[in-house]
Scaffold this motif. Structure first.
Motif, PDB file in Angstrom:
ATOM      1  N   SER A 238       0.843  -1.193   0.000  1.00 43.72           N
ATOM      2  CA  SER A 238       0.000   0.000   0.000  1.00 43.72           C
ATOM      3  C   SER A 238       0.879   1.243   0.000  1.00 43.72           C
ATOM      4  O   SER A 238       1.937   1.269   0.639  1.00 43.72           O
ATOM      5  N   CYS A 239       0.455   2.259  -0.734  1.00 41.04           N
ATOM      6  CA  CYS A 239       1.243   3.496  -0.845  1.00 41.04           C
ATOM      7  C   CYS A 239       0.375   4.708  -0.529  1.00 41.04           C
ATOM      8  O   CYS A 239      -0.836   4.706  -0.769  1.00 41.04           O
ATOM      9  N   SER A 240       1.003   5.729  -0.009  1.00 41.97           N
ATOM     10  CA  SER A 240       0.321   6.987   0.277  1.00 41.97           C
ATOM     11  C   SER A 240       1.284   8.138   0.045  1.00 41.97           C
ATOM     12  O   SER A 240       2.494   7.935  -0.075  1.00 41.97           O
ATOM     13  N   TYR A 241       0.734   9.340  -0.023  1.00 42.92           N
ATOM     14  CA  TYR A 241       1.579  10.530  -0.160  1.00 42.92           C
ATOM     15  C   TYR A 241       1.542  11.309   1.152  1.00 42.92           C
ATOM     16  O   TYR A 241       0.477  11.543   1.726  1.00 42.92           O
ATOM     17  N   GLU A 242       2.704  11.685   1.605  1.00 49.63           N
ATOM     18  CA  GLU A 242       2.864  12.404   2.867  1.00 49.63           C
ATOM     19  C   GLU A 242       3.228  13.869   2.557  1.00 49.63           C
ATOM     20  O   GLU A 242       3.638  14.186   1.446  1.00 49.63           O
ATOM     21  N   PRO A 243       3.109  14.771   3.530  1.00 45.30           N
ATOM     22  CA  PRO A 243       2.573  14.573   4.872  1.00 45.30           C
ATOM     23  C   PRO A 243       1.066  14.813   4.891  1.00 45.30           C
ATOM     24  O   PRO A 243       0.481  15.241   3.896  1.00 45.30           O
ATOM     25  N   ASN A 244       0.450  14.533   6.039  1.00 45.08           N
ATOM     26  CA  ASN A 244      -0.964  14.818   6.243  1.00 45.08           C
ATOM     27  C   ASN A 244      -1.122  15.908   7.290  1.00 45.08           C
ATOM     28  O   ASN A 244      -0.314  16.003   8.224  1.00 45.08           O
TER      29      ASN A 244
END
Length: 301
Positions: A238-244
Motif C-alpha cells: 500500500s502506498c500513500s503521499y505524505e505529509p498529512n
C-alpha cells in the motif's frame, strides 16, 4: 495471429502509463510541482522538480495542468509528451509600498499539538480567515503555525495565500510564488515565517491553502505479509503521499477541501453512532463538530 497482435497492442496502449515533462513556453525551462489531474475525476499527480511526470489512465482523457503564475491548460492524454505552459501577464497597477511596523501582534486560528484521532485524505485544504476589526489593526500576515503527521523522514508541502471572492470562494493568489515547507517525520509542529513577503490582508478575507505534492519524494509505501484462510502467504503493498495535516474538532465550518483545484467542497459535521459509548471515548470530542486543520496564524501591524 495478426489480429490478435493488433488487439494486444491496442489493449496495452489503453492501459499504458503516460509520461511527459512540463516546460515554460518562453524559457523552455522545466516547471516544478505542477498540479496535474484527469478532468472530472480524482486521478492526478504532480510534476517533479525537473518538470517530469507520469500518470496511469486506461483510456483517452482530458488532462488539466495548473501551476502558480501560469495559465491553466487542458490537453488530450494521447497528445502529451512536452507540455508548454504560458505564464500569466498581470496588468500593472499603481503600487503603494508599505512597510509593516511589527510593533503589535494578533493570533487567530485553532491550534492543538496532540490527541489527533481523525484523518481526511484530501490533496488540498483551504482555510478561510475573515477580515474584521482585528485584521484592520493588524493587516499583515507574519507567521503560519500548523501541525502535520508524516511517515517519511523528509517530505514537502506547499502553501498558497489566496484572495477570497465575495461569494466566499477562492479567488486569485495574493503572491505569485509558492511557499514550500520541509516536513519532518512524526507528529510535528511547523512554523513558517512569511513576514518578508509583506502579505497584506484583503478586504474580503483570504484563504491559506495547503497542497499535497504527489511526487516521488513524498511517496510512502509499506509491504505487509499475511496468510489467508488456506494458510497461503501473500504480500500486500500500500502506498500513500505524505505529509498529512492534523485535524481537530471545531464549531466553525471555515475549510474547503478538494482533490484538485477546481472541485472544492465542504465537509458535514462528524456524527458518531454512539458518541457516549466507551468505544468512542477517544473520538467523542469530534461528535457533532466540523474537522479543521490544526493551524494558527500571527498578524502584525
Amino acid at each position: 495471429m495478426k489480429q490478435i497482435l493488433i488487439f494486444l497492442l491496442a489493449t496495452f496502449s489503453l492501459s499504458a502509463q503516460i509520461k511527459g515533462v512540463v516546460l515554460d513556453s518562453i524559457s523552455g525551462k522545466p516547471i516544478a510541482y505542477v498540479n496535474i489531474w484527469v478532468e472530472n475525476e480524482n486521478i492526478g499527480t504532480t510534476s517533479e522538480e525537473n518538470g517530469v511526470f507520469s500518470l496511469d489512465i486506461k483510456e483517452e482523457k482530458n488532462i488539466i495542468f495548473s501551476a502558480l503564475g501560469y495559465e491553466t491548460k487542458t490537453i488530450k492524454s494521447t497528445e502529451i509528451k512536452q507540455v508548454y505552459l504560458k505564464s500569466i501577464v498581470y496588468e500593472m497597477e499603481e503600487i503603494v509600498l508599505e512597510t509593516p511596523k511589527k510593533t503589535k501582534e494578533f493570533k487567530v486560528g485553532n491550534y492543538e499539538s496532540s490527541g489527533f484521532r481523525w484523518h481526511l485524505n484530501y490533496n488540498f485544504n483551504a482555510i478561510y480567515f475573515e477580515s474584521n476589526e482585528e485584521t484592520e489593526k493588524h493587516p499583515y500576515l507574519k507567521e503560519i503555525k500548523f501541525h502535520t503527521i508524516s511517515k517519511l523522514k523528509n517530505s514537502k508541502i506547499r502553501i498558497r495565500i489566496v484572495e477570497c471572492n465575495t461569494d466566499l470562494s477562492l479567488g486569485t493568489d495574493i503572491i505569485d510564488e509558492p511557499i514550500l515547507v520541509d516536513i519532518k517525520k512524526g507528529s510535528k509542529k511547523n512554523v513558517e515565517d512569511v513576514s518578508n513577503l509583506k502579505i497584506k490582508i484583503p478586504e474580503n478575507g483570504f484563504f491559506i491553502v495547503f497542497e499535497k505534492l504527489l511526487i516521488k519524494e513524498n511517496k510512502f509505501c509499506l509491504e505487509r505479509k499475511y496468510k489467508n484462510s488456506s494458510k497461503v502467504k501473500s504480500t500486500i503493498k500500500s502506498c500513500s503521499y505524505e505529509p498529512n495535516l492534523a485535524y481537530i474538532p471545531s464549531e466553525q465550518n471555515n475549510v474547503l477541501y478538494a482533490n484538485n483545484t477546481l472541485n472544492w467542497t465542504k465537509q458535514d459535521k462528524v456524527k458518531l453512532d454512539k458518541p457516549k459509548s466507551y468505544e468512542n471515548l477517544l473520538m467523542r470530542k469530534y461528535h457533532d463538530k466540523y474537522l479543521v486543520p490544526s493551524i494558527e496564524i500571527t498578524l502584525t501591524n
